[in-house]
Design an enzyme around this catalytic site. Structure first.
Site, PDB file in Angstrom:
ATOM      1  N   ASP A   1       0.866  -1.180   0.000  1.00 56.57           N
ATOM      2  CA  ASP A   1       0.000   0.000   0.000  1.00 56.57           C
ATOM      3  C   ASP A   1       0.902   1.229   0.000  1.00 56.57           C
ATOM      4  O   ASP A   1       2.117   1.141   0.188  1.00 56.57           O
ATOM      5  CB  ASP A   1      -0.956  -0.037   1.204  1.00 56.57           C
TER       6      ASP A   1
ATOM      7  N   CYS B   1     -11.138 -22.980  17.047  1.00 53.10           N
ATOM      8  CA  CYS B   1      -9.815 -22.783  16.463  1.00 53.10           C
ATOM      9  C   CYS B   1      -8.778 -23.284  17.480  1.00 53.10           C
ATOM     10  O   CYS B   1      -9.119 -23.530  18.638  1.00 53.10           O
ATOM     11  CB  CYS B   1      -9.608 -21.309  16.110  1.00 53.10           C
TER      12      CYS B   1
HETATM   13  N1  GUN Z   1      -6.382   1.208   3.428  1.00 57.26           N
HETATM   14  C1  GUN Z   1      -7.638   1.285   3.895  1.00 57.26           C
HETATM   15  N2  GUN Z   1      -8.370   2.122   3.153  1.00 57.26           N
HETATM   16  C2  GUN Z   1      -7.561   2.591   2.180  1.00 57.26           C
HETATM   17  C3  GUN Z   1      -7.768   3.492   1.085  1.00 57.26           C
HETATM   18  O1  GUN Z   1      -8.834   4.046   0.869  1.00 57.26           O
HETATM   19  N3  GUN Z   1      -6.683   3.714   0.264  1.00 57.26           N
HETATM   20  C4  GUN Z   1      -5.484   3.105   0.479  1.00 57.26           C
HETATM   21  N4  GUN Z   1      -4.486   3.354  -0.368  1.00 57.26           N
HETATM   22  N5  GUN Z   1      -5.274   2.269   1.507  1.00 57.26           N
HETATM   23  C5  GUN Z   1      -6.305   2.022   2.337  1.00 57.26           C
HETATM   24 ZN    ZN Z   2     -11.069 -19.217  18.251  1.00 58.79          ZN
END
Ligand code: GUN
Ligand code: ZN
Length: 674
Positions: A89, A276
């Site tokens: 990300d 679990c």
């Molecule tokens: N992680 C959670 N929501 C988002 C988002 O809207 N954009 C990005 N890039 N990462 C995220």
């Molecule tokens: Zn559990």
């Protein structure tokens, strides 16, 4: 980039996504790994949880000189000691949460590419969902600007371009349409975490449906920040393919345990309703008494076990065609989820385009919302558009569904009696939860393959009434009789009896004997074959297939059901007992090609594909040059070349509107060639 479909239900699908570091099956849950603190080490995530793919934050790596150095020199896979598909990300979320991102939007994309990420994300602009519209519009423009610049930088990395737009559906639509024009690989839906955290599921559903409609169906959809198992089934049903979860550890930090039905705080638990490995080993008191660090880790593990289990359950449901049923169970966990599910009624037309024509599982009625699903909708639609009652039967006798199928068997005695009495112009139909089911269509999916409680709710009664009204308005009979026998249906008929002059019979002997006006020769089997063909292939198919020549049939020795239909002694069609639909032969395909103009019922392939198709190989989507847009997944289709010459017959994997998008994977499974 390649993404191909293996199976589907609703808008949900099982797909194969190919990355530089291998293939991964979707729907996939990517645990978030923090390169600095690993609550659960990667190795354990792979071994104990069967995690196949991860997501990490390139921004955190970029900001830390030491991590950055390692990532740039050895690659992010080495840094995290994982050699499979890895997504990174961009830091958008950190910017939103902490406002501390000091990074150039293009530089962070280049950085993701340079550290060898398999899937990178643009630095999209993410803000609170309720900020004013003008602000959101400006944010979208900035996000689009960055997306366009980022595409040029992606290199051999797959690039995800996030659709934003806050709570404004028109802006979501605009953003999705603009993003769809770009040559991106993955389409995340962003900015939705606040909706999920605040149980604003109805808005979440509206956002996903709005966006999904305008994105290319051949690209995976990632629901950003969705890591709660209570939403997975619903989100997959709406077409989401990828999920990331930091929630498992975030929730653990607050002593909150996730379940597919919701969240429970450790303080409120007396028992652990889970088996679990964690919950099998410890009791609530053990967890409470543990040192904090250890407790957090154990709860995080539980959360992750439950999350992966739910993803597997969702996939299994797609395989068996019971995803709608799973969702109907899940949405009863919280009224806001139920409300969100009820919104889907508005989108039934879209679902109908993609929902398979036949499923391995029966249609289960689990509540009044079930009637808003695509199966009843499709039945009602085809009944209107494709069905016409036998011409020689001018009198309708309606019999209520009493829960035993096949209906004609259950009512066998009555039907025999009618035949014996020579009441040849009486048309038999059944009143069911789907509305009127003419006897000809009783075996067609989902009529025969449905399980319905024998006590109805008000919505069902209303629905049946509307369907009855529709049927009697469209199809004119000189007389309509109804045989009383099931309370809820009796009530419905009573309500419409005046309008349609329905004569209600207490028993079958009340049926007048003077109904036959002339001696007519009906063949109910041919009528049935004709109606099923019309229902399946379109109006006129039955006439073309069965009317001219000598039609014979063979029944199954075990069930007595018609299995094979012959024309002049040659096999024309098979009738599949589990679905009630026909499979084609080459002979039947030729007749249908003559009766319907292109592209109806057809999938046309280019010359390159012709030799392969003729050898019985599957048709890959990239070879398709034209097709009937009305094709539904699972339908019988006729494969032709550009000159409309018959090549083969098969079963479609794709919906009619999808062919032009998919460049990879199987579109048609061939059954017979010329
Ligand atoms: N992680 C959670 N929501 C988002 C988002 O809207 N954009 C990005 N890039 N990462 C995220
Ligand atoms: Zn559990």
């Amino acid at each position: 980039m390649s993404f191909e479909l293996k199976d589907r239900d609703g808008l949900g699908r099982i797909g194969i996504l190919e990355t530089k570091h291998g293939k991964v099956e979707t729907p996939v849950l990517m645990p978030v790994i923090n390169p600095k603190i690993q609550t659960i080490p990667v190795k354990k995530l792979i071994e104990n949880f069967k995690a196949k793919m991860f997501i990490t934050n390139s921004y955190i790596i970029h900001k830390d000189p030491q991590l950055r150095e390692i990532a740039l020199s050895k690659g992010v896979h080495k840094l995290l000691e994982f050699n499979g598909p890895l997504m990174t990300d961009s830091g958008s979320f950190q910017l939103y949460m902490y406002g501390d991102v000091q990074v150039d939007p293009i530089e962070i994309v280049r950085f993701q590419r340079d550290i060898g990420s398999d899937i990178g994300v643009i630095l999209d602009v993410f803000r609170e969902p309720d900020v004013p519209k003008e602000q959101v519009k400006a944010d979208i423009e900035e996000t689009l600007r960055r997306a366009k610049l980022s595409i040029k930088e992606k290199g051999d990395m797959l690039l995800a371009v996030t659709v934003q737009g806050g709570k404004y559906l028109d802006l979501r639509k605009y953003c999705a349409k603009e993003m769809a024009k770009l040559d991106a690989d993955i389409y995340p839906i962003g900015g939705v975490v606040p909706f999920m955290e605040n149980y604003r599921f109805r808005e979440l559903v509206e956002i996903i449906m709005t966006v999904k409609q305008h994105l290319p169906p051949c690209k995976p959809i990632h629901l950003f920040g969705c890591g709660h198992p209570m939403i997975f089934a619903l989100a997959v049903l709406l077409g989401c393919d990828m999920f990331d979860s930091a929630s498992y550890s975030k929730y653990a930090l607050d002593n909150r345990l996730m379940f597919p039905t919701g969240t429970i705080h450790l303080n409120n638990l007396e028992y652990l309703p889970c088996s679990c490995p964690i919950c099998s080993k410890y009791d609530v008191s053990d967890l409470r008494e543990m040192p904090k660090e250890e407790r957090i880790r154990k709860i995080a593990e539980h959360n992750l076990y439950v999350s992966f289990e739910e993803i597997r359950r969702v996939k299994q449901a797609i395989r068996e065609g019971s995803l709608w049923e799973l969702v109907e169970m899940r949405v009863r966990s919280h009224p806001n989820l139920l409300e969100a599910y009820r919104v889907l009624k508005k989108y039934v037309d879209i679902f109908e385009q993609y929902d398979p024509i036949v499923k391995k599982s029966a249609f289960f009625y689990t509540g009044s919302e079930s009637l808003n699903r695509p199966e009843p909708y499709r039945y009602a639609k085809r009944l209107i558009e494709r069905y016409s009652p036998p011409q020689l039967a001018s009198i309708l006798l309606l019999l209520p569904d009493k829960g035993v199928k096949p209906y004609t068997k259950y009512y066998g005695d009555i039907l025999n009696q009618i035949r014996k009495r020579g009441l040849k112009n009486v048309h038999i139909a059944f009143l069911t939860i789907f509305g009127v089911v003419p006897f000809e269509l009783e075996e067609v999916y989902p009529i025969q393959q449905s399980v319905v409680p024998k006590i109805f709710d008000k919505d069902a009664i209303f629905y049946i009434g509307k369907q009855l009204e529709e049927y009697l308005t469209r199809n004119s009979y000189s007389k309509v009789f109804y045989l009383k026998g099931m309370n809820d249906f009796d009530e419905v008929v009573k309500e419409y009896s005046k309008k349609f002059k329905i004569v209600i019979l207490n028993n079958i002997n009340e049926l007048p004997t003077n109904l036959t006006e002339t001696l007519i020769d009906r063949n109910e089997i041919l009528e049935k074959l004709r109606c099923v063909a019309d229902y399946q292939f379109g109006k006129g198919a039955g006439k073309a297939l069965f009317e001219k020549d000598k039609i014979t049939w063979k029944r199954s020795r075990e069930t007595g059901k018609i299995r094979y239909i012959y024309k002049d002694g040659e096999l024309l069609l098979s009738l599949v007992p589990t679905s009630g639909f026909f499979t084609l032969t080459i002979k039947a395909a030729k007749i249908l090609l003559e009766s319907f103009k292109p592209p109806k019922l057809r999938v046309a392939v280019n010359a390159d594909a012709e030799p392969f198709v003729k050898r019985g190989r599957s048709v890959f989507s990239k070879f398709v040059v034209d097709n009937d847009p009305e094709i539904r997944p699972g339908e019988e289709v006729i494969v032709v070349n550009r000159e409309d010459e018959l090549l083969a017959i098969g079963k479609s994997i794709l919906a009619g509107t999808e062919f032009s998008f998919f460049k990879k994977g199987v579109a048609i499974k061939i059954r017979k060639t010329i």
